[in-house]
Design a protein around this motif. Structure first.
Motif, PDB file in Angstrom:
ATOM      1  N   ALA A 191       0.858  -1.426   0.041  1.00  0.00           N
ATOM      2  CA  ALA A 191       0.298  -0.017  -0.643  1.00  0.00           C
ATOM      3  C   ALA A 191       0.759   1.645  -0.104  1.00  0.00           C
ATOM      4  CB  ALA A 191      -0.883   0.177   1.119  1.00  0.00           C
ATOM      5  N   GLY A 192       2.006   1.090   0.847  1.00  0.00           N
ATOM      6  CA  GLY A 192       3.260   2.036   1.075  1.00  0.00           C
ATOM      7  C   GLY A 192       3.374   2.629  -0.636  1.00  0.00           C
ATOM      8  N   VAL A 193       4.105   1.482  -1.265  1.00  0.00           N
ATOM      9  CA  VAL A 193       4.041   1.839  -2.655  1.00  0.00           C
ATOM     10  C   VAL A 193       3.561   2.030  -3.761  1.00  0.00           C
ATOM     11  CG1 VAL A 193       5.116   0.614  -4.289  1.00  0.00           C
ATOM     12  CG2 VAL A 193       6.356   0.422  -2.180  1.00  0.00           C
ATOM     13  N   ILE A 194       1.992   1.885  -3.510  1.00  0.00           N
ATOM     14  CA  ILE A 194       0.899   2.207  -4.504  1.00  0.00           C
ATOM     15  C   ILE A 194       0.630   4.260  -3.867  1.00  0.00           C
ATOM     16  CG2 ILE A 194      -1.529   2.455  -4.509  1.00  0.00           C
ATOM     17  CD1 ILE A 194      -1.213  -0.946  -4.175  1.00  0.00           C
ATOM     18  N   TRP A 195       0.764   4.399  -2.691  1.00  0.00           N
ATOM     19  CA  TRP A 195       0.136   5.545  -2.632  1.00  0.00           C
ATOM     20  C   TRP A 195       2.195   6.375  -2.368  1.00  0.00           C
ATOM     21  CZ3 TRP A 195      -4.104   8.190  -0.935  1.00  0.00           C
ATOM     22  CH2 TRP A 195      -5.227   6.867  -0.980  1.00  0.00           C
ATOM     23  N   LYS A 196       3.045   5.747  -3.113  1.00  0.00           N
ATOM     24  CA  LYS A 196       4.140   7.151  -3.028  1.00  0.00           C
ATOM     25  C   LYS A 196       3.988   7.261  -4.666  1.00  0.00           C
ATOM     26  CE  LYS A 196       8.372   6.471  -1.701  1.00  0.00           C
ATOM     27  NZ  LYS A 196       9.776   6.094  -1.608  1.00  0.00           N
ATOM     28  N   PHE A 197       3.501   6.670  -5.519  1.00  0.00           N
ATOM     29  CA  PHE A 197       3.290   6.589  -6.940  1.00  0.00           C
ATOM     30  C   PHE A 197       1.987   7.716  -6.622  1.00  0.00           C
ATOM     31  CE2 PHE A 197       5.309   2.871  -8.107  1.00  0.00           C
ATOM     32  CZ  PHE A 197       6.091   3.123  -8.598  1.00  0.00           C
ATOM     33  N   ILE A 198       0.895   7.535  -5.983  1.00  0.00           N
ATOM     34  CA  ILE A 198      -0.756   8.752  -6.081  1.00  0.00           C
ATOM     35  C   ILE A 198       0.275   9.721  -4.991  1.00  0.00           C
ATOM     36  CG2 ILE A 198      -2.293   8.885  -4.692  1.00  0.00           C
ATOM     37  CD1 ILE A 198      -2.846   6.359  -4.743  1.00  0.00           C
TER      38      ILE A 198
END
Length: 367
Positions: A191-198
Protein backbone atom coordinates in the motif's frame (compact mmCIF):
# COMPACT_ATOMS: atom_id res chain seq x y z
CA UNK A 1 -30.19 -62.07 58.31
CA UNK A 2 -29.28 -59.42 55.76
CA UNK A 3 -25.90 -58.04 55.00
CA UNK A 4 -25.27 -54.51 53.81
CA UNK A 5 -22.69 -53.71 51.21
CA UNK A 6 -20.75 -50.50 51.13
CA UNK A 7 -19.67 -49.15 47.74
CA UNK A 8 -16.45 -47.20 47.52
CA UNK A 9 -15.53 -44.80 44.77
CA UNK A 10 -13.27 -46.06 42.04
CA UNK A 11 -10.00 -44.53 43.17
CA UNK A 12 -6.50 -45.66 42.45
CA UNK A 13 -4.29 -46.90 45.31
CA UNK A 14 -2.27 -44.28 47.08
CA UNK A 15 0.96 -46.12 46.35
CA UNK A 16 0.34 -45.47 42.64
CA UNK A 17 0.31 -41.68 43.10
CA UNK A 18 4.08 -41.42 43.51
CA UNK A 19 4.59 -43.75 40.56
CA UNK A 20 2.33 -41.62 38.37
CA UNK A 21 4.17 -38.43 39.37
CA UNK A 22 7.53 -40.02 38.56
CA UNK A 23 6.15 -41.32 35.26
CA UNK A 24 4.87 -37.82 34.35
CA UNK A 25 8.27 -36.28 35.08
CA UNK A 26 9.95 -38.94 32.92
CA UNK A 27 7.54 -38.25 30.04
CA UNK A 28 8.21 -34.49 30.23
CA UNK A 29 11.98 -35.06 30.44
CA UNK A 30 11.94 -37.42 27.45
CA UNK A 31 9.98 -34.89 25.41
CA UNK A 32 12.44 -32.11 26.28
CA UNK A 33 15.49 -34.26 25.50
CA UNK A 34 14.11 -35.71 22.29
CA UNK A 35 12.88 -32.43 20.79
CA UNK A 36 16.01 -30.59 21.87
CA UNK A 37 18.09 -33.24 20.13
CA UNK A 38 16.01 -32.96 16.96
CA UNK A 39 16.34 -29.17 17.04
CA UNK A 40 20.12 -29.34 17.42
CA UNK A 41 20.34 -31.93 14.64
CA UNK A 42 18.29 -29.83 12.21
CA UNK A 43 20.15 -26.67 13.16
CA UNK A 44 23.63 -28.12 12.62
CA UNK A 45 22.99 -30.51 9.73
CA UNK A 46 24.13 -29.71 6.19
CA UNK A 47 21.63 -31.85 4.30
CA UNK A 48 19.77 -30.89 1.15
CA UNK A 49 17.59 -27.78 1.82
CA UNK A 50 14.45 -29.47 0.47
CA UNK A 51 14.93 -32.54 2.67
CA UNK A 52 15.76 -30.23 5.57
CA UNK A 53 12.49 -28.30 5.07
CA UNK A 54 10.42 -31.50 4.80
CA UNK A 55 11.94 -32.91 8.00
CA UNK A 56 11.34 -29.62 9.81
CA UNK A 57 7.67 -29.61 8.78
CA UNK A 58 7.22 -33.25 9.79
CA UNK A 59 8.89 -32.56 13.12
CA UNK A 60 6.73 -29.48 13.69
CA UNK A 61 3.45 -31.29 13.02
CA UNK A 62 4.35 -34.70 14.44
CA UNK A 63 6.25 -33.22 17.37
CA UNK A 64 3.27 -31.21 18.58
CA UNK A 65 1.03 -34.27 18.29
CA UNK A 66 3.53 -36.43 20.16
CA UNK A 67 3.89 -33.90 22.98
CA UNK A 68 0.15 -33.69 23.61
CA UNK A 69 -0.40 -37.43 23.15
CA UNK A 70 2.38 -38.44 25.56
CA UNK A 71 1.40 -35.90 28.21
CA UNK A 72 -2.27 -36.83 27.94
CA UNK A 73 -1.34 -40.52 28.24
CA UNK A 74 0.50 -39.77 31.48
CA UNK A 75 -2.42 -37.71 32.86
CA UNK A 76 -4.92 -40.47 32.03
CA UNK A 77 -3.19 -42.69 34.62
CA UNK A 78 -4.30 -40.37 37.47
CA UNK A 79 -7.60 -40.60 39.30
CA UNK A 80 -10.65 -38.85 37.86
CA UNK A 81 -10.34 -35.97 40.32
CA UNK A 82 -6.70 -35.19 39.51
CA UNK A 83 -7.26 -35.79 35.82
CA UNK A 84 -9.91 -33.06 35.73
CA UNK A 85 -7.58 -30.73 37.60
CA UNK A 86 -4.51 -31.32 35.45
CA UNK A 87 -5.89 -31.69 31.92
CA UNK A 88 -6.79 -27.98 31.39
CA UNK A 89 -3.22 -27.00 32.26
CA UNK A 90 -1.91 -29.78 30.04
CA UNK A 91 -3.50 -28.33 26.92
CA UNK A 92 -2.94 -24.66 27.82
CA UNK A 93 0.56 -25.17 29.27
CA UNK A 94 2.61 -25.64 26.06
CA UNK A 95 0.98 -22.61 24.43
CA UNK A 96 1.63 -20.54 27.56
CA UNK A 97 5.27 -21.64 27.67
CA UNK A 98 5.71 -20.82 23.98
CA UNK A 99 4.15 -17.37 24.42
CA UNK A 100 6.30 -16.77 27.49
CA UNK A 101 9.41 -17.67 25.55
CA UNK A 102 8.49 -15.53 22.55
CA UNK A 103 6.75 -12.59 24.28
CA UNK A 104 7.09 -12.46 28.06
CA UNK A 105 10.83 -13.07 28.35
CA UNK A 106 11.73 -10.55 25.57
CA UNK A 107 9.41 -8.00 27.20
CA UNK A 108 11.12 -8.39 30.57
CA UNK A 109 14.53 -8.17 28.89
CA UNK A 110 13.48 -5.02 27.04
CA UNK A 111 12.22 -3.50 30.30
CA UNK A 112 15.59 -4.24 31.91
CA UNK A 113 17.50 -2.72 28.98
CA UNK A 114 15.42 0.46 29.20
CA UNK A 115 17.16 1.23 32.52
CA UNK A 116 20.62 0.96 30.94
CA UNK A 117 22.67 3.34 28.80
CA UNK A 118 23.03 3.16 25.01
CA UNK A 119 25.56 0.32 25.18
CA UNK A 120 23.62 -1.60 27.87
CA UNK A 121 26.65 -1.51 30.13
CA UNK A 122 25.70 1.10 32.74
CA UNK A 123 22.56 1.50 34.85
CA UNK A 124 20.97 4.94 34.33
CA UNK A 125 17.63 4.47 36.07
CA UNK A 126 14.80 6.55 34.61
CA UNK A 127 17.09 8.80 32.57
CA UNK A 128 15.94 7.28 29.27
CA UNK A 129 12.28 7.82 30.16
CA UNK A 130 12.99 11.44 31.08
CA UNK A 131 14.85 11.94 27.80
CA UNK A 132 11.91 10.67 25.75
CA UNK A 133 9.64 13.41 27.05
CA UNK A 134 12.24 16.16 26.53
CA UNK A 135 13.79 15.16 23.17
CA UNK A 136 12.13 17.03 20.29
CA UNK A 137 12.19 14.11 17.87
CA UNK A 138 10.67 11.73 20.39
CA UNK A 139 8.01 14.26 21.36
CA UNK A 140 7.17 14.62 17.66
CA UNK A 141 6.81 10.85 17.40
CA UNK A 142 4.45 10.78 20.39
CA UNK A 143 2.41 13.65 18.91
CA UNK A 144 2.14 11.90 15.55
CA UNK A 145 0.99 8.66 17.18
CA UNK A 146 -1.77 10.65 18.87
CA UNK A 147 -2.77 12.09 15.48
CA UNK A 148 -2.91 8.60 13.98
CA UNK A 149 -5.21 7.44 16.78
CA UNK A 150 -7.46 10.51 16.80
CA UNK A 151 -7.91 10.90 13.05
CA UNK A 152 -7.00 7.49 11.63
CA UNK A 153 -8.80 5.17 14.05
CA UNK A 154 -11.82 7.46 14.34
CA UNK A 155 -12.23 7.77 10.58
CA UNK A 156 -11.90 4.00 10.07
CA UNK A 157 -14.59 3.28 12.64
CA UNK A 158 -17.03 5.99 11.53
CA UNK A 159 -16.66 5.28 7.81
CA UNK A 160 -16.75 1.52 8.35
CA UNK A 161 -20.01 1.77 10.28
CA UNK A 162 -21.52 4.25 7.82
CA UNK A 163 -20.65 2.14 4.78
CA UNK A 164 -21.91 -1.03 6.49
CA UNK A 165 -25.30 0.59 7.20
CA UNK A 166 -25.64 2.08 3.71
CA UNK A 167 -24.46 -1.04 1.89
CA UNK A 168 -26.83 -3.18 3.94
CA UNK A 169 -29.74 -1.26 2.43
CA UNK A 170 -28.50 -1.13 -1.16
CA UNK A 171 -29.18 -3.51 -4.04
CA UNK A 172 -25.45 -3.86 -4.88
CA UNK A 173 -24.32 -4.70 -1.34
CA UNK A 174 -21.84 -7.42 -2.32
CA UNK A 175 -20.09 -5.35 -4.99
CA UNK A 176 -19.79 -2.31 -2.73
CA UNK A 177 -18.40 -4.34 0.15
CA UNK A 178 -15.95 -6.15 -2.12
CA UNK A 179 -14.58 -2.84 -3.44
CA UNK A 180 -14.19 -1.35 0.05
CA UNK A 181 -12.64 -4.55 1.45
CA UNK A 182 -10.24 -5.04 -1.48
CA UNK A 183 -7.33 -2.99 0.03
CA UNK A 184 -7.22 -5.44 2.94
CA UNK A 185 -5.88 -8.05 0.51
CA UNK A 186 -2.50 -6.29 0.22
CA UNK A 187 0.15 -5.56 2.81
CA UNK A 188 0.94 -2.12 4.22
CA UNK A 189 4.27 -2.21 2.40
CA UNK A 190 2.50 -2.71 -0.92
CA UNK A 191 0.00 0.00 0.00
CA UNK A 192 2.88 2.36 0.77
CA UNK A 193 4.39 1.73 -2.66
CA UNK A 194 1.02 2.34 -4.36
CA UNK A 195 0.38 5.58 -2.51
CA UNK A 196 3.93 6.74 -3.06
CA UNK A 197 3.10 6.87 -6.77
CA UNK A 198 -0.18 8.65 -6.00
CA UNK A 199 1.57 11.36 -3.94
CA UNK A 200 4.68 11.48 -6.16
CA UNK A 201 6.02 15.01 -6.73
CA UNK A 202 8.61 15.94 -9.34
CA UNK A 203 9.50 19.66 -9.22
CA UNK A 204 9.92 21.40 -12.57
CA UNK A 205 8.90 18.38 -14.64
CA UNK A 206 5.79 16.68 -15.89
CA UNK A 207 3.87 15.27 -12.97
CA UNK A 208 3.48 11.50 -13.07
CA UNK A 209 1.96 11.22 -9.61
CA UNK A 210 -1.81 10.65 -9.84
CA UNK A 211 -2.82 13.35 -7.34
CA UNK A 212 -0.52 16.02 -8.77
CA UNK A 213 -1.55 15.11 -12.32
CA UNK A 214 -5.19 15.75 -11.37
CA UNK A 215 -4.28 19.05 -9.67
CA UNK A 216 -2.30 20.24 -12.69
CA UNK A 217 -5.11 19.17 -15.05
CA UNK A 218 -7.46 21.54 -13.22
CA UNK A 219 -4.95 24.39 -13.37
CA UNK A 220 -3.47 24.04 -9.90
CA UNK A 221 0.11 23.89 -8.70
CA UNK A 222 1.67 20.50 -7.87
CA UNK A 223 2.46 19.91 -4.20
CA UNK A 224 4.96 17.83 -2.27
CA UNK A 225 2.20 16.19 -0.29
CA UNK A 226 4.29 14.04 2.06
CA UNK A 227 7.33 16.26 2.57
CA UNK A 228 6.86 20.02 2.45
CA UNK A 229 3.27 20.29 3.68
CA UNK A 230 4.02 19.94 7.39
CA UNK A 231 2.21 18.99 9.61
CA UNK A 232 -0.54 18.17 7.08
CA UNK A 233 1.67 15.51 5.53
CA UNK A 234 0.78 13.27 8.49
CA UNK A 235 -2.87 13.44 7.47
CA UNK A 236 -1.97 12.31 3.94
CA UNK A 237 -0.23 9.28 5.46
CA UNK A 238 -3.19 8.62 7.74
CA UNK A 239 -5.39 8.50 4.61
CA UNK A 240 -3.57 5.28 3.65
CA UNK A 241 -4.57 3.68 6.96
CA UNK A 242 -8.18 4.76 6.41
CA UNK A 243 -8.13 3.34 2.87
CA UNK A 244 -6.96 -0.05 4.18
CA UNK A 245 -8.68 -0.48 7.54
CA UNK A 246 -12.14 0.87 6.71
CA UNK A 247 -12.88 -2.40 4.93
CA UNK A 248 -12.01 -4.38 8.05
CA UNK A 249 -14.33 -2.27 10.21
CA UNK A 250 -17.08 -2.44 7.56
CA UNK A 251 -17.05 -6.25 7.40
CA UNK A 252 -17.26 -6.67 11.18
CA UNK A 253 -19.99 -4.06 11.51
CA UNK A 254 -21.92 -5.56 8.61
CA UNK A 255 -21.94 -8.96 10.33
CA UNK A 256 -23.18 -7.34 13.55
CA UNK A 257 -25.94 -5.46 11.71
CA UNK A 258 -27.26 -8.75 10.35
CA UNK A 259 -27.95 -9.73 13.96
CA UNK A 260 -30.23 -6.78 14.70
CA UNK A 261 -33.82 -8.15 14.84
CA UNK A 262 -35.77 -6.94 11.84
CA UNK A 263 -39.07 -6.95 13.78
CA UNK A 264 -37.54 -4.53 16.29
CA UNK A 265 -36.67 -2.10 13.50
CA UNK A 266 -40.11 -2.47 11.92
CA UNK A 267 -41.80 -1.81 15.26
CA UNK A 268 -39.75 1.37 15.71
CA UNK A 269 -40.70 2.58 12.23
CA UNK A 270 -44.39 1.87 12.89
CA UNK A 271 -44.12 3.95 16.07
CA UNK A 272 -42.93 6.89 13.97
CA UNK A 273 -39.19 6.73 14.71
CA UNK A 274 -36.97 8.22 12.00
CA UNK A 275 -33.91 6.52 10.57
CA UNK A 276 -31.52 8.65 12.62
CA UNK A 277 -33.41 7.80 15.80
CA UNK A 278 -33.39 4.11 14.91
CA UNK A 279 -29.66 4.23 14.21
CA UNK A 280 -28.65 6.00 17.43
CA UNK A 281 -31.30 4.56 19.79
CA UNK A 282 -31.60 0.95 18.56
CA UNK A 283 -28.83 -0.12 16.17
CA UNK A 284 -25.90 1.53 17.95
CA UNK A 285 -26.73 0.15 21.44
CA UNK A 286 -27.43 -3.29 19.96
CA UNK A 287 -23.99 -3.54 18.33
CA UNK A 288 -22.12 -1.58 21.00
CA UNK A 289 -19.95 -4.57 21.91
CA UNK A 290 -18.86 -4.95 18.29
CA UNK A 291 -18.11 -1.24 18.06
CA UNK A 292 -15.97 -1.51 21.18
CA UNK A 293 -14.06 -4.52 19.87
CA UNK A 294 -13.37 -2.93 16.49
CA UNK A 295 -12.36 0.35 18.15
CA UNK A 296 -9.83 -1.24 20.49
CA UNK A 297 -8.45 -3.44 17.69
CA UNK A 298 -7.86 -0.51 15.34
CA UNK A 299 -6.44 1.69 18.12
CA UNK A 300 -3.90 -0.98 19.09
CA UNK A 301 -3.01 -1.48 15.44
CA UNK A 302 -2.68 2.28 14.89
CA UNK A 303 -0.40 2.74 17.90
CA UNK A 304 1.98 0.20 16.36
CA UNK A 305 1.95 1.73 12.86
CA UNK A 306 5.31 1.40 11.16
CA UNK A 307 5.20 0.13 7.57
CA UNK A 308 3.42 3.05 5.92
CA UNK A 309 5.61 5.72 7.49
CA UNK A 310 8.82 3.86 6.76
CA UNK A 311 7.91 3.26 3.09
CA UNK A 312 6.47 6.71 2.39
CA UNK A 313 8.87 9.08 4.17
CA UNK A 314 11.27 6.97 6.25
CA UNK A 315 10.17 9.07 9.23
CA UNK A 316 11.47 12.31 7.70
CA UNK A 317 9.66 15.66 7.50
CA UNK A 318 8.26 15.36 11.05
CA UNK A 319 6.36 12.15 10.25
CA UNK A 320 8.15 10.01 12.85
CA UNK A 321 6.02 7.70 14.97
CA UNK A 322 7.09 5.71 18.02
CA UNK A 323 7.68 2.50 16.06
CA UNK A 324 9.90 4.14 13.42
CA UNK A 325 11.83 6.04 16.08
CA UNK A 326 12.30 2.78 17.99
CA UNK A 327 13.66 1.10 14.86
CA UNK A 328 15.96 4.02 14.15
CA UNK A 329 17.30 4.28 17.70
CA UNK A 330 17.75 0.55 18.28
CA UNK A 331 18.91 -0.80 14.92
CA UNK A 332 20.46 2.19 13.16
CA UNK A 333 21.94 4.31 15.96
CA UNK A 334 22.57 1.25 18.17
CA UNK A 335 21.20 3.15 21.16
CA UNK A 336 19.75 0.16 22.97
CA UNK A 337 18.63 2.18 26.00
CA UNK A 338 16.52 4.65 23.99
CA UNK A 339 15.20 1.94 21.71
CA UNK A 340 14.12 -0.31 24.57
CA UNK A 341 12.51 2.63 26.38
CA UNK A 342 10.46 3.52 23.30
CA UNK A 343 9.30 -0.08 23.02
CA UNK A 344 8.18 -0.06 26.66
CA UNK A 345 6.38 3.27 26.19
CA UNK A 346 4.53 1.79 23.22
CA UNK A 347 3.63 -1.26 25.31
CA UNK A 348 2.37 0.94 28.14
CA UNK A 349 0.19 2.86 25.66
CA UNK A 350 -1.34 -0.36 24.31
CA UNK A 351 -1.96 -2.15 27.64
CA UNK A 352 -4.84 0.07 28.91
CA UNK A 353 -6.74 -0.41 25.64
CA UNK A 354 -6.35 -4.18 25.84
CA UNK A 355 -7.28 -4.34 29.54
CA UNK A 356 -10.40 -2.23 28.93
CA UNK A 357 -11.44 -4.50 26.06
CA UNK A 358 -10.92 -7.66 28.14
CA UNK A 359 -12.96 -6.23 31.03
CA UNK A 360 -15.84 -5.42 28.71
CA UNK A 361 -15.73 -8.91 27.24
CA UNK A 362 -15.74 -10.41 30.74
CA UNK A 363 -18.81 -8.36 31.67
CA UNK A 364 -20.64 -9.67 28.61
CA UNK A 365 -19.72 -13.29 29.24
CA UNK A 366 -16.87 -13.48 26.75
CA UNK A 367 -14.75 -15.34 29.34
Amino acid sequence: MTTSTVTTPNTKPKNNVLLNVILSIIVVALNVLMHTGIFIFLRDSEMNPIIHAILAILWGVGGIYLIYWSLNWAVERYSDLWRRRIQPYLFVGPAFLLLSWLLLIPTLRTLYMSFLDESSSKFVGLANYAAIFTNRLLLTALRNNLLWVLFGATACIVLGLLIAVLADRSSFERIAKAIIFLPMAISFVAAGVIWKFIYYYQPGNEQVGLLNAIVVAFGGEPQAWTSMMQPWNNLFLIAILIWMQTGFAMVIFSAALKGVPEDLLEAARMDGAGEFTIFFKIITPFISTTILSVTTTIIVFTLKIFDVVMIMTGGQYDTEVVATQFYRQFFMYRNFGYGSTLAIVLLIAVIPVIVFNLRQMRKQGGF
